[in-house]
Design an enzyme around this catalytic site. Structure first.
Site, mmCIF file in Angstrom:
data_model
loop_
_atom_site.group_PDB
_atom_site.id
_atom_site.type_symbol
_atom_site.label_atom_id
_atom_site.label_comp_id
_atom_site.label_asym_id
_atom_site.label_seq_id
_atom_site.Cartn_x
_atom_site.Cartn_y
_atom_site.Cartn_z
ATOM 1 N N GLU A 30 -2.345 1.283 4.351
ATOM 2 C CA GLU A 30 -3.188 2.184 3.562
ATOM 3 C C GLU A 30 -3.049 3.629 4.060
ATOM 4 O OE1 GLU A 30 -4.195 -0.736 4.755
ATOM 5 O OE2 GLU A 30 -5.678 -1.702 3.445
ATOM 6 N N HIS A 38 -6.676 -9.815 -3.908
ATOM 7 C CA HIS A 38 -5.624 -8.806 -3.656
ATOM 8 C C HIS A 38 -4.534 -8.850 -4.731
ATOM 9 C CE1 HIS A 38 -6.866 -7.182 0.266
ATOM 10 N NE2 HIS A 38 -7.345 -8.393 0.525
ATOM 11 N N ASP A 88 -6.906 -14.086 1.741
ATOM 12 C CA ASP A 88 -7.931 -13.275 2.423
ATOM 13 C C ASP A 88 -8.784 -12.487 1.436
ATOM 14 O OD1 ASP A 88 -5.541 -11.858 1.828
ATOM 15 O OD2 ASP A 88 -6.222 -10.190 3.063
ATOM 16 N N GLU A 89 -10.003 -12.206 1.870
ATOM 17 C CA GLU A 89 -10.895 -11.222 1.236
ATOM 18 C C GLU A 89 -10.964 -11.361 -0.285
ATOM 19 O OE1 GLU A 89 -10.599 -7.450 4.185
ATOM 20 O OE2 GLU A 89 -8.844 -7.744 2.929
ATOM 21 N N TRP A 112 -0.819 -2.762 8.489
ATOM 22 C CA TRP A 112 -1.282 -2.477 7.123
ATOM 23 C C TRP A 112 -1.018 -1.000 6.875
ATOM 24 C CZ3 TRP A 112 -2.123 -6.833 4.692
ATOM 25 C CH2 TRP A 112 -2.508 -7.948 5.449
ATOM 26 N N ARG A 139 0.849 -1.209 0.000
ATOM 27 C CA ARG A 139 0.000 0.000 0.000
ATOM 28 C C ARG A 139 0.875 1.246 0.000
ATOM 29 N NH1 ARG A 139 -3.281 -3.817 2.420
ATOM 30 N NH2 ARG A 139 -4.983 -4.264 0.993
ATOM 31 N N ASP A 181 0.058 -6.795 -3.242
ATOM 32 C CA ASP A 181 -1.359 -6.503 -3.019
ATOM 33 C C ASP A 181 -1.871 -5.736 -4.228
ATOM 34 O OD1 ASP A 181 -3.913 -5.931 -1.623
ATOM 35 O OD2 ASP A 181 -2.791 -6.609 0.135
ATOM 36 N N ASP A 199 -2.705 -0.824 12.331
ATOM 37 C CA ASP A 199 -3.111 0.263 11.430
ATOM 38 C C ASP A 199 -4.296 1.050 11.993
ATOM 39 O OD1 ASP A 199 -4.512 -2.194 11.035
ATOM 40 O OD2 ASP A 199 -5.334 -1.453 9.138
ATOM 41 N N TRP A 214 -7.132 -13.775 11.757
ATOM 42 C CA TRP A 214 -7.182 -12.305 11.863
ATOM 43 C C TRP A 214 -8.594 -11.790 12.127
ATOM 44 C CZ3 TRP A 214 -9.489 -8.624 8.517
ATOM 45 C CH2 TRP A 214 -10.054 -9.142 7.333
HETATM 46 C C1 ACM Z 1 -6.457 -9.018 6.281
HETATM 47 O O1 ACM Z 1 -6.483 -8.115 7.142
HETATM 48 N N1 ACM Z 1 -7.147 -8.883 5.149
HETATM 49 C C2 ACM Z 1 -5.704 -10.227 6.492
#
Ligand code: ACM
Ligand code: ZN
Length: 630
Positions: A486, A279, A345-346, A484, A176, A205, A439, A412
């Site tokens: 961002e 991602h 993830d996600e 993280w 990021r 990412d 973060d 997480w």
């Molecule tokens: C995450 O925070 N997406 C692992």
């Protein structure tokens, strides 16, 4: 809290928990070590380090003694000499027989007025003893310039110490925002100084691919660069047509090797993460044919795109696995650690559902859902990783659709994923966002750079990685803090977000659970912050601020203000009239009514009649918005 045992022996030996020593004897040295050691015995006197103090060790251990000598060089001006035999000095020895209590990373550090003896089963233990020794030296040892006239005294103590968990990690997201090689090294150095042993490197990412893969140069020639942007993440303008992609960077393989070696000398294992199948927008900007929709794609700049634009590799396309095989081959060759993290993830699966190749894959493999398709993808990733001699870790989403046979799970989204994985006898690393996400805001949003949600120092310190429900605690390898980035545009701010919350986490991961004590931690943390001032490491002072909680009994009632603080000894002074409060302003004692017409609220904290927190200002309108958002 342990009581001090004053032993009536000639040498006045005491066993004590360091944080009680000062309070109860008024004379024992305040050690202020972070993380708190398992056991400290206090002797009288000091050892004084001079230019003639030899560092005595077997030749194979000079990597460790050299780190110590290097650290001392600038502030003391000493060129400490190494020796293999000497009756004086600082002795670094591997135990001739394995001491079970100390295990793989424990140590005994015995400081007397004439010599210092450090022993451990393994070199890692000697390294951690050295970290304790450095913390026992005056804070000027952290400086980059000569501290003239400084006496380098070390209190005489015997420390026996070993970690509670074998996995003590910190994660840095370099996608990021990109942090140059020297910043990454500094981050690793700091975490090692506090006895953490894993650096989880989130290398890829949607916003940037940051590691050179020689067989796939476009991953970095294209994937490492994006249009430059500032402003709040997810509100940014996407890249304009033809706009130059000037923000970014990546680590060459030569740089990676240098960082790996740097970490190794500090007993830090690097866990590289290649985040797939979601991602993956930066990779898809380079190889759009590996998406379900075909692209073209820009590396994301922090604009909203999730579920609107494809950012996942297509698991129906064999080329996705061919690409990942090449990536994993090079990653496995670069990183000597046993694990590779594949993210998981996600992953937005909407485009998979509409993709012909994905549907064919599902039919061929008899997969019933998009989650099973993700599980298929992850299982194939695991096969690739195992074929390169490594083990796979993934975020807890890899449980969905069925866990790959040998996977380790990083939990997480709370602890539940970890619990579920442990029930299936899989190893787990606990890193719940409720306690480990660095973060998030660490103080009132009115006094902090923009981010979201909240994770106070108190919450970090309360983290317990082993839930009561767990039947086999040995499956919990340990825990990790995750930064993280961002909302972390530069390295100084990465430090600000990491410390002091990572102090709390390193103590959770290293020290005995029974020794945890908030007041003791805060006092020891303050000593470490003073050392950071000398070392020029940034940190947050948010724990000294108060936080604002607007409250309303019900919607017909006027809003009122509750102020909270993490430290007992803080006094909070406030104004509603637009002026700057000080310790002659009203002092907060209970819920505040907002005076008619007031549009601004300000507050500041004092400790012992001295300002200690920052001046925090917010508008009454902002506070109304907080209530509406709830
Ligand atoms: C995450 O925070 N997406 C692992
Ligand atoms: Zn597809």
């Amino acid at each position: 809290m342990k009581k001090i045992l004053l032993l009536a022996t000639a040498c006045l030996l005491q066993t004590f928990s360091p944080y009680t020593a000062m309070a109860q004897t008024g004379q024992a040295p305040q050690l202020d070590l972070v993380p708190l050691p398992v056991k400290v015995e206090n002797h009288t006197g000091v050892f004084t380090l001079t230019a003639n103090t030899p560092l005595v060790s077997a030749p194979s251990l000079t990597g460790i003694t050299e780190l110590f000598a290097t650290m001392l060089r600038a502030p003391s001006g000493f060129q400490l000499l190494h020796a293999t035999h000497n009756s004086k000095g600082i002795h670094f020895d591997l135990s001739p027989t394995y001491n079970k209590t100390l295990g793989e990373e424990g140590y005994i550090l015995d400081i007397t007025p004439t010599r210092i003896d450090i022993s451990a089963n393994r070199p890692a233990g000697l390294f951690y003893a050295m970290q304790s020794l450095l913390q026992l030296l005056p804070k000027e040892v952290e400086g980059h310039e000569l501290a003239a006239h400084q006496r380098w005294t070390i209190p005489c103590v015997k420390i026996t110490d070993y970690p509670r968990f074998g996995w003590r990690g910190l994660m840095l997201d370099v996608s990021r925002h990109y942090f140059p090689k020297e910043a990454v090294k500094k981050y690793i150095d700091q975490l090692a100084r506090y006895k953490m042993n894993v650096f989880h490197w989130h290398l890829t990412d949607d916003q940037g691919w940051r590691i050179e893969i020689k067989s796939l140069p476009e991953l970095t020639t294209i994937g490492a660069w994006r249009a430059p942007r500032m402003g709040a993440w997810w509100t940014r303008e996407p890249r304009a047509k033809g706009e130059q992609v000037t923000y970014g960077g990546y680590y060459t393989q030569e740089e990676v090797k240098e960082i790996v070696q740097y970490a190794k000398t500090r007993f830090v294992t690097i866990l590289p993460e290649i985040d797939v199948p979601g991602h993956s927008l930066a990779a898809l900007a380079a190889y759009p044919q590996l998406s379900c929709t075909g692209g073209p794609f820009d590396v994301n700049v922090g604009n909203v795109f999730y579920a609107r634009e494809d950012n996942a590799l297509c698991p129906g396309n064999e080329q996705s696995f061919e690409l990942m095989d090449k990536v994993i081959t090079e990653i496995a060759g670069l990183f000597p650690g046993p694990y590779i993290h594949i993210g998981g993830d996600e992953c937005y699966k909407g485009f998979w559902k509409k993709c012909e190749k994905c549907r064919k894959r599902m039919a061929d493999e008899k997969l019933q859902s998009a989650e099973e398709l993700q599980s298929y993808f992850i299982r194939r990733m695991e096969k690739i990783i195992i074929s390169k001699g490594k083990k796979m870790i993934g975020w807890d989403e890899i449980l969905e659709g069925g866990l790959a046979p040998e996977a380790t799970v990083m939990s997480w989204r709370g602890m539940q994923g970890g619990l579920n994985a442990a029930k299936m006898k899989h190893p787990v690393i606990m890193t719940p966002d409720s306690h480990c996400y660095l973060d998030l805001y660490q103080g009132d949003p009115a006094g902090e750079p923009l981010t979201y949600s909240m994770l106070t120092l108190t919450s970090c310190y309360k983290f317990e990685p082993v839930p009561n429900e767990i039947t086999d605690p040995s499956l919990i390898l340990g825990g990790q803090g995750n930064l993280w980035t961002e909302s972390v545009p530069n390295y100084r701010h990465a430090e600000y977000m990491t410390w002091p919350r990572a102090f709390a986490l390193c103590e959770v991961f290293w020290s005995p659970k029974s020794a945890r004590n908030w007041d003791s931690f805060i006092s020891r943390m303050e000593t470490q912050l003073a050392r950071f001032d000398v070392a020029h490491v940034n940190y947050a002072r948010s724990v000294y601020d108060a936080a604002i909680k607007p409250v309303k009994k019900d919607s017909s009632q006027p809003m009122r203000i509750v102020l909270t603080r993490e430290l007992d000894k803080l006094d909070i002074y406030y104004t509603f009239d637009g002026t700057f409060p000080d310790n002659f302003s009203p002092k907060y004692t209970d819920t505040l009514n907002i005076p008619k017409g007031a549009d601004t609220f300000r507050m500041i904290t004092y400790r012992n009649n001295k300002p200690i927190g920052k001046m925090i200002t917010t508008s009454i309108k902002e506070l109304e918005k907080r209530i509406e958002k709830k």
